[in-house]
Design a protein around this motif. Structure first.
Motif, PDB file in Angstrom:
ATOM      1  N   ALA A 252     -42.975   3.648 -15.016  1.00 19.23           N
ATOM      2  CA  ALA A 252     -43.303   5.214 -15.215  1.00 19.23           C
ATOM      3  C   ALA A 252     -43.478   6.133 -13.889  1.00 19.23           C
ATOM      4  N   ALA A 253     -43.797   5.421 -13.269  1.00 16.41           N
ATOM      5  CA  ALA A 253     -44.094   6.624 -11.590  1.00 16.41           C
ATOM      6  C   ALA A 253     -42.995   7.419 -11.322  1.00 16.41           C
ATOM      7  N   VAL A 254     -42.160   5.752 -11.253  1.00 18.17           N
ATOM      8  CA  VAL A 254     -40.497   6.573 -10.642  1.00 18.17           C
ATOM      9  C   VAL A 254     -39.871   7.228 -11.594  1.00 18.17           C
ATOM     10  N   LEU A 255     -40.179   7.401 -12.465  1.00 18.68           N
ATOM     11  CA  LEU A 255     -39.485   8.692 -13.043  1.00 18.68           C
ATOM     12  C   LEU A 255     -40.198  10.031 -12.576  1.00 18.68           C
ATOM     13  N   ALA A 256     -42.041   9.882 -12.764  1.00 15.31           N
ATOM     14  CA  ALA A 256     -43.179  10.888 -12.963  1.00 15.31           C
ATOM     15  C   ALA A 256     -42.025  11.546 -11.967  1.00 15.31           C
ATOM     16  N   VAL A 257     -41.995  11.047 -10.564  1.00 12.61           N
ATOM     17  CA  VAL A 257     -42.085  11.812  -9.066  1.00 12.61           C
ATOM     18  C   VAL A 257     -40.552  12.425  -9.448  1.00 12.61           C
ATOM     19  N   ARG A 258     -39.565  11.819  -9.794  1.00 15.85           N
ATOM     20  CA  ARG A 258     -38.282  12.742 -10.430  1.00 15.85           C
ATOM     21  C   ARG A 258     -38.187  13.680 -11.266  1.00 15.85           C
ATOM     22  N   GLN A 259     -39.491  13.461 -11.920  1.00 17.80           N
ATOM     23  CA  GLN A 259     -39.426  15.052 -13.017  1.00 17.80           C
ATOM     24  C   GLN A 259     -40.318  15.927 -12.027  1.00 17.80           C
ATOM     25  N   GLU A 260     -41.045  15.993 -11.231  1.00 19.25           N
ATOM     26  CA  GLU A 260     -41.891  16.450 -10.662  1.00 19.25           C
ATOM     27  C   GLU A 260     -40.817  17.675  -9.993  1.00 19.25           C
ATOM     28  N   GLY A 261     -39.705  16.574  -8.822  1.00 21.37           N
ATOM     29  CA  GLY A 261     -39.118  16.657  -8.402  1.00 21.37           C
ATOM     30  C   GLY A 261     -37.729  18.049  -8.526  1.00 21.37           C
ATOM     31  N   CYS A 262     -37.591  17.446 -10.257  1.00 20.45           N
ATOM     32  CA  CYS A 262     -36.560  18.136 -10.716  1.00 20.45           C
ATOM     33  C   CYS A 262     -36.714  19.793 -11.558  1.00 20.45           C
ATOM     34  N   GLY A 263     -38.710  19.776 -11.870  1.00 22.27           N
ATOM     35  CA  GLY A 263     -39.110  20.473 -12.181  1.00 22.27           C
ATOM     36  C   GLY A 263     -39.795  21.665 -11.075  1.00 22.27           C
ATOM     37  N   ALA A 264     -39.402  21.801  -9.455  1.00 19.57           N
ATOM     38  CA  ALA A 264     -39.794  22.284  -8.873  1.00 19.57           C
ATOM     39  C   ALA A 264     -39.430  23.558  -8.894  1.00 19.57           C
ATOM     40  N   PRO A 265     -40.336  25.118  -9.032  1.00 21.55           N
ATOM     41  CA  PRO A 265     -39.591  26.593  -9.250  1.00 21.55           C
ATOM     42  C   PRO A 265     -38.197  27.389  -8.344  1.00 21.55           C
ATOM     43  N   VAL A 266     -38.698  26.786  -6.784  1.00 25.70           N
ATOM     44  CA  VAL A 266     -37.544  27.559  -5.368  1.00 25.70           C
ATOM     45  C   VAL A 266     -36.789  26.219  -4.825  1.00 25.70           C
ATOM     46  N   HIS A 267     -37.705  25.699  -3.435  1.00 22.11           N
ATOM     47  CA  HIS A 267     -37.219  24.870  -3.213  1.00 22.11           C
ATOM     48  C   HIS A 267     -38.059  23.448  -3.018  1.00 22.11           C
ATOM     49  N   GLY A 268     -37.763  22.486  -3.558  1.00 25.14           N
ATOM     50  CA  GLY A 268     -38.819  21.347  -3.674  1.00 25.14           C
ATOM     51  C   GLY A 268     -37.977  20.090  -4.020  1.00 25.14           C
ATOM     52  N   VAL A 269     -38.039  18.919  -3.292  1.00 22.76           N
ATOM     53  CA  VAL A 269     -37.665  17.528  -4.089  1.00 22.76           C
ATOM     54  C   VAL A 269     -38.752  16.595  -3.888  1.00 22.76           C
ATOM     55  N   ALA A 270     -38.641  15.597  -4.521  1.00 21.88           N
ATOM     56  CA  ALA A 270     -39.613  14.638  -4.643  1.00 21.88           C
ATOM     57  C   ALA A 270     -38.681  13.427  -4.911  1.00 21.88           C
ATOM     58  N   THR A 271     -39.538  12.203  -3.866  1.00 26.25           N
ATOM     59  CA  THR A 271     -38.163  10.856  -3.785  1.00 26.25           C
ATOM     60  C   THR A 271     -39.025   9.440  -3.868  1.00 26.25           C
ATOM     61  N   THR A 272     -38.647   8.734  -4.961  1.00 25.23           N
ATOM     62  CA  THR A 272     -39.201   7.618  -4.887  1.00 25.23           C
ATOM     63  C   THR A 272     -38.151   6.237  -3.506  1.00 25.23           C
ATOM     64  N   SER A 273     -38.692   5.900  -2.881  1.00 23.42           N
ATOM     65  CA  SER A 273     -37.878   5.162  -1.299  1.00 23.42           C
ATOM     66  C   SER A 273     -37.880   3.914  -1.524  1.00 23.42           C
ATOM     67  N   ARG A 274     -39.135   2.890  -2.175  1.00 21.31           N
ATOM     68  CA  ARG A 274     -39.482   1.800  -2.341  1.00 21.31           C
ATOM     69  C   ARG A 274     -40.006   1.478  -3.409  1.00 21.31           C
ATOM     70  N   LEU A 275     -39.466   0.090  -3.546  1.00 22.62           N
ATOM     71  CA  LEU A 275     -40.844  -1.114  -4.583  1.00 22.62           C
ATOM     72  C   LEU A 275     -40.863  -2.004  -4.091  1.00 22.62           C
ATOM     73  N   ASP A 276     -42.092  -2.468  -4.479  1.00 25.38           N
ATOM     74  CA  ASP A 276     -42.082  -4.358  -3.674  1.00 25.38           C
ATOM     75  C   ASP A 276     -42.942  -4.558  -4.775  1.00 25.38           C
ATOM     76  N   ALA A 277     -42.438  -5.399  -6.057  1.00 22.28           N
ATOM     77  CA  ALA A 277     -42.858  -5.990  -6.792  1.00 22.28           C
ATOM     78  C   ALA A 277     -43.853  -8.512  -6.197  1.00 22.28           C
ATOM     79  N   GLU A 278     -44.802  -7.997  -6.797  1.00 22.27           N
ATOM     80  CA  GLU A 278     -45.281  -9.527  -6.354  1.00 22.27           C
ATOM     81  C   GLU A 278     -45.549 -10.172  -8.330  1.00 22.27           C
ATOM     82  N   PRO A 279     -45.526 -11.528  -8.047  1.00 21.81           N
ATOM     83  CA  PRO A 279     -44.811 -12.568  -7.144  1.00 21.81           C
ATOM     84  C   PRO A 279     -43.397 -12.711  -6.684  1.00 21.81           C
ATOM     85  N   GLY A 280     -43.034 -11.530  -7.599  1.00 22.87           N
ATOM     86  CA  GLY A 280     -40.970 -12.086  -7.781  1.00 22.87           C
ATOM     87  C   GLY A 280     -40.620 -12.904  -8.239  1.00 22.87           C
ATOM     88  N   SER A 281     -41.577 -13.287  -9.065  1.00 23.83           N
ATOM     89  CA  SER A 281     -40.867 -14.797  -9.317  1.00 23.83           C
ATOM     90  C   SER A 281     -39.839 -14.999 -11.204  1.00 23.83           C
TER      91      SER A 281
END
Length: 419
Positions: A252-281
């Protein structure tokens, strides 16, 4: 006196340099990989050092690990003119980002020497250490150190292997104490102007048919590391209604980051670059996730407001999943405007050469951000095919590079004479 075409770059010479440097890369990685502190990076810098010397520069490395080639001017007491860029890359990156600025500066030096043009002041051509962001979440290591913005706390940062940044410097043959003491160590008389030639890394110039971009400002960058803390449970037996799924909250946070970047009025971008999950099973509900993200803009007001909105939304959404969110923000760099006089010099030269240009902001950060603390700075952009960068498909046509080097050379000469 040089004729009207004397300062045209030599196409085959520049092409050969670009081709030869591109052969130095990590063979096991895709694209072009010369990450900071790696052996391919060490080899590339040895190559650059040799090229600087063959161009007639006096070469040394400063305490921060920057390679500096000096073309002596008539007045050694005058504040020096500085140019350059970097030759490190991201993992599986391209062959033009940064490299064009270093090799273009060397070609400018050759053209000046071949045409008997001697500058009034020293010209410093710099291959800055480690411009690209790295596993320590810190870009522009060499220029940051020159500007006195690299701290002992930075050296204590650890990468994903738990190794300190300071120890990485030591392993590369650099003394961390000398790195911290490198500020102002490059010249005894200060700096007059800084000029950097760079590929745009975006699509604007190509789309508009402009040969040259005159950079107006470099975007500010806010980086986020978010830890989502939920609870590990059996994925087959735990009801959906009672789960505390950290990965669902992070999604949900990844989508929130993207939504914020898409809403920039002039020049603005927002990117999620990495997710590390535990325990990973595959049969365990994720208990903990670390997310890395960033926002960039030349609009300072939007950047601050977007950070506040995003922090609130991520925290609230995580709570709806029964997950705690620990957010840690850092400022990689603030918005930095290019100096008006340097911009004017670039545009005057470009107009005189009959070359089309447009004013353009930079969404990417550059060493110019930190050197701007030491002197007025400016940047020249040239087109990138389809705006691609930081990937193997990164490409800039040789003709565009030649045009950029011509403008860069003429601008350096003009800046040398400016008050």
């Amino acid at each position: 006196m040089a004729g009207p075409d004397a300062l045209n770059p030599v196409a085959e010479r520049l092409k050969d340099d670009l081709t030869e440097l591109a052969t130095i890369r990590a063979p096991e990685s895709g694209g072009w990989t010369r990450t900071v502190f790696s052996e391919p990076y060490r080899s590339a810098r040895d190559w650059v050092r040799a090229r600087m010397r063959s161009a007639g520069l006096d070469v040394h490395a400063d305490g921060a690990g920057n390679l500096i080639g000096v073309l002596p001017g008539r007045d050694p007491s005058a504040p020096a003119l500085m140019t350059g860029s970097h030759t490190d890359t991201v993992e599986s990156g391209g062959r033009f980002d940064g490299v064009v600025g270093v090799l273009g500066a060397l070609e400018a030096v050759r053209l000046m020497r071949e045409n008997g043009i001697r500058l009034e002041r020293d010209l410093l051509v710099v291959d800055f250490l480690g411009e690209e962001s790295n596993d320590f979440g810190l870009s522009c290591l060499g220029s940051r150190a020159l500007a006195g913005e690299l701290t002992r706390a930075h050296l204590d940062r650890v990468d994903h292997e738990g190794v300190r940044l300071g120890d990485r410097y030591t392993g590369f043959g650099l003394d961390p104490s000398a790195v911290l003491g490198a500020a102002g160590d490059f010249t005894t008389n200060g700096l007059h102007r800084y000029l950097e030639l760079h590929i745009e890394q975006g699509p604007v110039l190509e789309e508009h048919g402009s040969a040259i971009g005159v950079v107006t400002a470099i975007a500010g960058i806010r980086r986020l590391v978010a830890d989502f803390i939920g609870r590990a449970d059996h994925a087959g037996t735990t009801p959906m209604t009672v789960r505390r799924d950290a990965l669902a909250a992070a999604a949900a946070a990844v989508l929130a980051v993207r939504q914020e970047g898409c809403g920039a009025p002039v020049h603005g971008v927002a990117t999620t670059s990495r997710l590390d999950a535990e325990p990973g099973s595959p049969n365990v509900v994720p208990a903990r996730v670390r997310m890395q993200a960033e926002m960039r803009s030349v609009d300072v007001g939007w950047l601050s407001d977007a950070q506040r909105r995003l922090a609130q939304k991520i925290t609230e959404q995580a709570g709806e999943f029964g997950v705690d969110a620990d957010l840690r923000w850092s400022v990689d760099n603030d918005r930095v405007p290019a100096h008006a006089d340097v911009q004017q010099t670039i545009t005057s030269i470009t107009d005189a050469l009959g070359i089309g240009w447009e004013a353009i902001p930079s969404g990417a950060t550059h060493d110019a951000v930190h050197i701007a603390r030491l002197c007025p700075m400016g940047m020249i952009f040239i087109p990138s095919r389809e705006g691609r960068s930081h990937c193997p498909e990164e490409w800039t046509e040789l003709d565009d590079i030649l045009t950029g080097v011509r403008v860069h050379t003429e601008t350096l000469i003009a800046l040398d004479r400016s008050a």
